[in-house]
Structures are given as C-alpha cells and as structure tokens.
Write an enzyme that holds these catalytic residues in place. Structure first.
Site, PDB file in Angstrom:
ATOM      1  N   LYS A 231       0.860  -1.182   0.000  1.00 23.58           N
ATOM      2  CA  LYS A 231       0.000   0.000   0.000  1.00 23.58           C
ATOM      3  C   LYS A 231       0.902   1.239   0.000  1.00 23.58           C
ATOM      4  O   LYS A 231       1.441   1.629   1.027  1.00 23.58           O
ATOM      5  CB  LYS A 231      -0.905  -0.006   1.239  1.00 23.58           C
ATOM      6  CG  LYS A 231      -1.958   1.089   1.258  1.00 23.58           C
ATOM      7  CD  LYS A 231      -2.881   0.914   2.468  1.00 23.58           C
ATOM      8  CE  LYS A 231      -3.978   1.968   2.467  1.00 23.58           C
ATOM      9  NZ  LYS A 231      -3.437   3.306   2.686  1.00 23.58           N
TER      10      LYS A 231
ATOM     11  N   ASP B  74       2.008   5.041  -0.003  1.00 26.61           N
ATOM     12  CA  ASP B  74       1.448   6.179   0.708  1.00 26.61           C
ATOM     13  C   ASP B  74       1.556   7.426  -0.170  1.00 26.61           C
ATOM     14  O   ASP B  74       2.503   8.203  -0.083  1.00 26.61           O
ATOM     15  CB  ASP B  74       2.204   6.384   2.028  1.00 26.61           C
ATOM     16  CG  ASP B  74       1.430   7.260   2.997  1.00 26.61           C
ATOM     17  OD1 ASP B  74       0.231   7.469   2.761  1.00 26.61           O
ATOM     18  OD2 ASP B  74       2.022   7.713   3.985  1.00 26.61           O
TER      19      ASP B  74
ATOM     20  N   TYR C 212      -2.616  -0.103  -9.666  1.00 25.36           N
ATOM     21  CA  TYR C 212      -2.974  -1.307  -8.923  1.00 25.36           C
ATOM     22  C   TYR C 212      -4.352  -1.894  -9.235  1.00 25.36           C
ATOM     23  O   TYR C 212      -4.741  -2.888  -8.636  1.00 25.36           O
ATOM     24  CB  TYR C 212      -2.874  -1.037  -7.421  1.00 25.36           C
ATOM     25  CG  TYR C 212      -3.655   0.152  -6.912  1.00 25.36           C
ATOM     26  CD1 TYR C 212      -5.042   0.179  -6.940  1.00 25.36           C
ATOM     27  CD2 TYR C 212      -2.986   1.252  -6.385  1.00 25.36           C
ATOM     28  CE1 TYR C 212      -5.746   1.266  -6.470  1.00 25.36           C
ATOM     29  CE2 TYR C 212      -3.688   2.349  -5.903  1.00 25.36           C
ATOM     30  CZ  TYR C 212      -5.066   2.345  -5.951  1.00 25.36           C
ATOM     31  OH  TYR C 212      -5.778   3.421  -5.482  1.00 25.36           O
TER      32      TYR C 212
ATOM     33  N   CYS D  14      17.724  30.540  29.404  1.00 25.76           N
ATOM     34  CA  CYS D  14      17.377  30.659  27.985  1.00 25.76           C
ATOM     35  C   CYS D  14      18.605  30.338  27.133  1.00 25.76           C
ATOM     36  O   CYS D  14      19.691  30.884  27.370  1.00 25.76           O
ATOM     37  CB  CYS D  14      16.890  32.073  27.676  1.00 25.76           C
ATOM     38  SG  CYS D  14      16.587  32.372  25.905  1.00 25.76           S
TER      39      CYS D  14
ATOM     40  N   CYS E 215      11.158  31.817  28.653  1.00 30.37           N
ATOM     41  CA  CYS E 215      12.138  32.882  28.862  1.00 30.37           C
ATOM     42  C   CYS E 215      11.342  34.172  29.048  1.00 30.37           C
ATOM     43  O   CYS E 215      10.630  34.590  28.128  1.00 30.37           O
ATOM     44  CB  CYS E 215      13.075  32.993  27.664  1.00 30.37           C
ATOM     45  SG  CYS E 215      14.101  34.487  27.714  1.00 30.37           S
TER      46      CYS E 215
END
Length: 687
Positions: free
Chosen positions: A135, A137, A245, A426, A444
């Site tokens: 199958k 994708d 297919y 940070c 931050c």
C-alpha cells in the site's frame, strides 16, 4: 538503437488525434520521434533499463519540440513534449467517476486479517486466491485511456467525483501517454497511486528550506499538494512517480486481477514488482511479516498491505457495503521504530518564549530518511522517559518530519550516562527560565530583549494567515543582524536605499519587499490582531475578539470580566489579552503600527454583515466545500453570532457537512441525532 527496437516502433500504433490527412516528411519525422521518445520513457521510468544516454534523449526531445513549433497543425496532447507542462493557469474541473472510488476498510492486526480471510471463505464456499500488494502512501488517481491514449486523469475526491488533473499527470514520466500493444481495450480505466520518492521529497524540502518556504510534512502531502498545483511546469519539476494497482472497464483482459496487472505492465504502465498471489492464509501472513521489515529499504513511502480476492467473478459475488468492498481490505503497518543512541539534548526558544527540548541522535534510517533529531516536547516528557546521555532509545516516525522518542532500552543503571536535566536558562539570551504552575512549558521572560523571541514574533507577523508579507526567516535574521529592524513595526520604516545597498540585494529584491509591505496595510483587523502574537490568541480567537470589540480602542479598554463574557474566551485568554494591551511597550508598538496605516477596526462591510442569526448555535465543520473554504465558513459562523467546535458533542446544534466528511463524526452525529446541513442550507441561514 538496435533493429529490434526499431521493429517495435513500427508495430506501435500511435496515430495522433485530429491531425490533418497526409504523410508529409515533417509529419512522418514528428510521429517517429514521438514513438521513439515514448519507448525511451518506458525503458527508463518503468523498466529502469535505458538504452540511450540522457544527452541523446534530450537531443531527440529538442528536435521534436522544434518540429512541433514549426508545424502546429500536427499538435497532439499526448506528445512526449507535453510532459514539460505549460504555464496556463486554470481551475480544476469536477468530473464524476464512472466507477465510484470506494475506500478500503483498515485493519491493524493479523487477527483481523484472519477474520477477513474466514469471512471471504464462508461467503464464497469455494477455492479462492488472494493477491497481496504493498500500500503505497501517496494520492489516489484514476487514469482513463481511450483507443490507447490517455484522455483523462481524475483524483479520488469524495469517491463520487474528483478533480480533472490531466495536464499535471501528463508530466509524470512513469505514466504512459499512449499504451503499447495490440490487445488494449478501446476503453480502460486504471487506478493507482501518485507518489513522491523519499529522495525527491528530501531534496524538495531542502530546497524549500533554503528558499524560506514551509516544509512538507511527508511525501504523501507533498505528492497531493503538487498534483493540485495550477502550473504544470512546477509539477514536472517535482519528479512525481506512480504505481498502478487496479483495472476497470467493460472489456478486461481476463478474470484474474493479478494477471490483468501483468498485462497492464506490458501495455507500459508501472506496476509494482512486489505483488504476490497467495493460495493460503499462511502465505498471506508470510507476505505481511516480510514487508513489515523490508519496507524500510524501499525508495518510497508505504504504510501497509492491500489484500484483494484475485477472481473478478468472485469479487462481484462478494459485492460491497455502502463504504467498503467485501473482497478487499488494507492491513496497516505499525508506526516504524528504530533503535539509536541519544547523543545530547539541545533547547530552542520560540516567539512566545516557550523553550522546547530536542533530542540529538546518532543518525539512523527510519521510513526512508536519515533521522538525527527527535522532539521531546517538555520537561515532563524527559522525566517520564528517565533519559540519560548515551541511552539507547526507540524512535518512532508516524509520517511527520520530526519523529519522537517512545522508549528507552533497559540497561543496568550503573552503566548509564549523566541524567538529562531540563535547561535552567534561555539558550539564546541566558535569562533564567520560569514555569507557570498550570503549564508544562518553561518560558524565557525576557520578551523584549531575547533576540530569538524578537525574530520569532516578526516571523509570525509576516506569515500568510497574518500580514502576508513575502519575507522569510533568514531575511528577517539578516535585517535584524544589520540593525534595520528590532520589531515588526520597523518593517514599515524600511527605505529603498537601506535595502538596495545590502549584500546580495538589488533594486528588484528591495522593490518586491517594499511592495509586499505596502500591500499588507489593507489586511483586515482580525488578521492584524492575530499578527500581534498575543499569547493564546490564534486565528479563531482573533476573529471572535474582533467581532466582539470592533476596534482596538474598545478591545484595549475591556476588562477581564468583559473579555470572558465573550463566548469561547476563557480566563487565561482574557488575562493574556488584558495584560498585553496594558503593557506600555505593547501599546507603543500598536500605536506605531496604527500610525503606519494598519487596520485596527472592522471594515464597514464587516460591520454591516454582522448579525445574531446564529446566536447560541454551535457548529462543527467537516469535509470539503465548493463555495467557501473551511476558514471562511468559520468566519461566517462567528460573524453571525454562532460558535465553532472541533468535535461533535451533545452541545452541537449543526454539522456543516461537505464532501468526504469524516466517518467518525458522521457516526457520532447519527447517534446523537444532530442535524447535518450542506453549504446551500447554511448560506440560506445567514443570507
């Protein structure tokens, strides 16, 4: 070129359609070149066995293009030269499918496959064979050939009708424009999948990243989006591929689905070589087990295996439900996992100040791509996984760009590295991080001095759904580093001479940016609100606020109580809006934008269109629409006093249902007795 190939060309019937009678030397040469180029395309893209060099192919193509230009009377839409595409911009026509394109029922376990196999066995009560196919994708397509020639390519759409994307499909080299052989039916419909190979996908995303464009999430989205582009030339450049297919039509070669696919391969169509005709349940399970592992080495994305009863007669006897054929089912693979080493954890700060951890991994192959990073979301996720430096971790990728860590391989605790602790400062400006009690994220707090946050807010400000200014992150960073911008309001103070003199800039680049900035002044109030980047204020909330407070002055004067009195505005959103518009630096920023001509009030047209026709009604929108987009319908619902919801519940009054509505929402709506309305009905409600 060998004699055998020349004989094959002579046998092939590719008489162009609608060409004048007669066999002039030019026409004969054009037809000969077309036959040869069709064959070389087949050799290269379907058989992967080229017999001439790329240079020789290109020379033949150039000659054909020159001859066709000189002799337009011999034009043919199926000429190999048409694969380059034209620049004609058009809307896609909707075409009804002659044979509906049904969905497949999905299964996720061998037990469910065994149940399906047993159901087929009981229903047929005779010997049968099952065909197993990978199958792929991608995005579904239906190709229609008449008298060997490709006449139409239609997307799946809602299963009953789809978009005519013939011009774009003609650019895909593995799809023949003219079929080969003497046994091709006069009418044949061939279904398949348009895909984008992993290598092409990665190259495309790299190019988009360099051009500061949004990345595609996965090859399926990239293929689908490409097929819907209005410029076939861009489609041609994307190097899409295909696998067919299924065959349909009044005259098929035989009763066997498997044999029909092999015949289609001889006609020149690309059929996967990874197909097996199984005579027992055990052979089916062996196919599933093999490809669950082996698919990782394929050059294209796959997400499962499709099982089909081989005999067409038996398929007809089994029939279909209203949604699914009873003779076929899809087995979905579990999300791919890989085991690799956690090297370190780094931290990124976003425009709102939220700090996100990212795992840096020993490179590993997963779903056809090399994975080096994985998302860790927040501190709670790190603690839940009990991560240590050097851990062997399981990485899962469900089709997205950045995968996630799902587990850690258990080892003796004394052999583990240093425990991963969340950052305390940070990563950009060094400010100590803070965490609100009711949130998982660290922030931050240096909103006005942290360079990454500043640049991130400008990036958000210019996005398409906000101010739609054509400038990307790299250019924003460049202008920031040059000291030309410190916030989004500075964009409106840029001068031509500031930009044209910059390195790698010129008059055209400077003028293009300045024109885009000028045009943004007409962006409506609700999008300007969204562009400000107020925490928790997304597109929908911004529209709701704009309708409740038609200008920025009224919104800035609203109390938290007045804000929360607006439907869908909770305490957290209200407090965030209240705090933002009372902060001196934000008020000054808004005033500067206002002075530059940005829209901070609803237009007269929007005000005139406001009503309470949908007051108190909650809508869920599902499916695809023809008249307006989903976003436009959401805006209309808000404009007329209604509410939008993303999920179906007892509080839902209506479902605005378009084509291809989600089956889960449909089922839940049916159980709860919620009324479904179409576009026409909704528009009558608000007209």
């Amino acid at each position: 070129m060998n004699d055998g190939m020349m004989n094959l060309f002579k046998q092939e019937d590719t008489q162009p359609a609608n060409t004048p009678e007669g066999n002039s030397p030019e026409k004969t040469e054009i037809e000969s070149l077309r036959r040869q180029l069709h064959e070389h395309n087949y050799n290269y893209y379907v058989l992967s066995q080229p017999v001439i060099t790329d240079g020789e192919f290109d020379a033949m193509m150039r000659k054909l293009v020159e001859l066709e230009k000189e002799h337009p009377e011999y034009a043919d839409p199926n000429s190999p030269s048409m694969r380059v595409g034209s620049d004609i911009n058009k809307d896609f026509a909707q075409v009804k499918h002659r044979y509906p394109m049904l969905s497949l029922q999905n299964t996720y376990s061998e037990g469910e496959i065994a149940d399906f196999y047993n159901r087929v066995q009981r229903a047929l009560n005779e010997e049968f064979e099952m065909v197993c196919e990978l199958k792929y994708d991608g995005t579904s397509i239906s190709l229609i050939y008449e008298h060997k020639r490709l006449v139409q390519a239609i997307t799946r759409g809602d299963g009953k009708q789809g978009d005519d994307v013939t011009a774009n499909v003609r650019t895909i080299r593995s799809i023949p424009l003219v079929l080969k052989g003497d046994d091709v039916p006069d009418y044949i419909e061939i279904r398949g999948e348009i895909i984008m190979p992993w290598q092409v996908f990665e190259a495309l995303n790299k190019e988009r990243e360099e051009q500061e464009e949004p990345l595609f999430a996965n090859p399926r989205n990239a293929a689908s989006g490409t097929l819907k582009l209005q410029d076939p030339r861009i489609v041609a450049s994307r190097k899409l591929d295909s696998y067919m297919y299924f065959l349909l039509g009044p005259e098929l070669p035989g009763d066997s689905h498997y044999d029909n696919l092999q015949r289609a391969r001889q006609w020149g169509l690309r059929i996967s070589s990874h197909i097996k005709r199984c005579r027992s349940r055990e052979e089916v399970f062996a196919f599933l087990k093999y490809w669950d592992t082996e698919r990782k080495h394929l050059p294209v994305a796959t997400d499962g295996v499709v099982l089909k009863v081989d005999s067409l007669r038996q398929q007809r006897n089994l029939g279909s439900t209203s949604k699914f054929p009873r003779w076929s089912i899809a087995y979905k693979f579990n999300a791919e996992k890989a085991l690799t080493t956690l090297l370190s954890v780094s931290y990124q700060v976003g425009r709102t100040g939220a700090v996100t951890p990212v795992a840096n991994l020993e490179p590993v192959q997963l779903s056809g791509t090399t994975v080096k990073r994985a998302s860790l979301y927040n501190e709670d996720a790190i603690l839940a996984l009990d991560l240590h430096a050097g851990d062997r971790v399981y990485v899962e990728k469900g089709g997205e760009i950045i995968p996630k860590i799902t587990g850690v391989e258990q080892v003796d605790g004394s052999r583990r590295g240093e425990k991963i602790a969340f950052a305390t400062h940070c990563p950009d400006c060094g400010t100590p991080l803070v965490r609100n009690e009711d949130e998982a994220a660290y922030y931050c707090p240096n909103t006005e001095g942290c360079p990454t946050q500043i640049k991130g807010r400008i990036e958000h400000f210019v996005t398409r759904k906000a101010m739609n200014i054509t400038i990307g992150p790299e250019t924003i960073a460049f202008l920031y580093d040059k000291g030309l911008i410190r916030d989004a309001a500075d964009l409106y103070e840029l001068r031509f001479e500031d930009l044209a003199s910059l390195e790698r800039w010129g008059e055209t680049s400077a003028n293009n940016l300045l024109e885009s900035i000028r045009t943004s002044r007409s962006v409506p109030y609700e999008r300007v609100l969204f562009a400000l980047g107020i925490r928790y204020v997304g597109e929908t909330v911004a529209r709701t606020l704009a309708l409740a407070f038609p200008d920025i002055e009224r919104l800035a004067q609203a109390t938290v109580e007045q804000l929360t009195a607006v439907d869908e505005i909770g305490g957290r959103i209200a407090q965030s809006v209240y705090d933002y518009l009372r902060a001196p630096e934000h008020r000054a920023f808004v005033e500067r934008l206002h002075a530059h001509g940005l829209q901070f009030a609803l237009s007269a047209e929007a005000l005139a269109g406001k009503s309470d026709k949908l007051q108190g009604k909650t809508f869920v929108i599902s499916g695809t629409f023809a008249v307006h987009s989903r976003d436009e319908y959401k805006a209309l619902i808000l404009q007329h006093g209604g509410k939008n919801s993303g999920s179906v519940s007892k509080k839902t009054d209506y479902i605005l249902a378009g084509a291809n509505m989600g089956p889960a929402k449909l089922e839940k709506a049916s159980k709860l007795g919620i009324q479904l309305i179409d576009e026409e009905t909704f528009l009558k409600m608000v007209e």
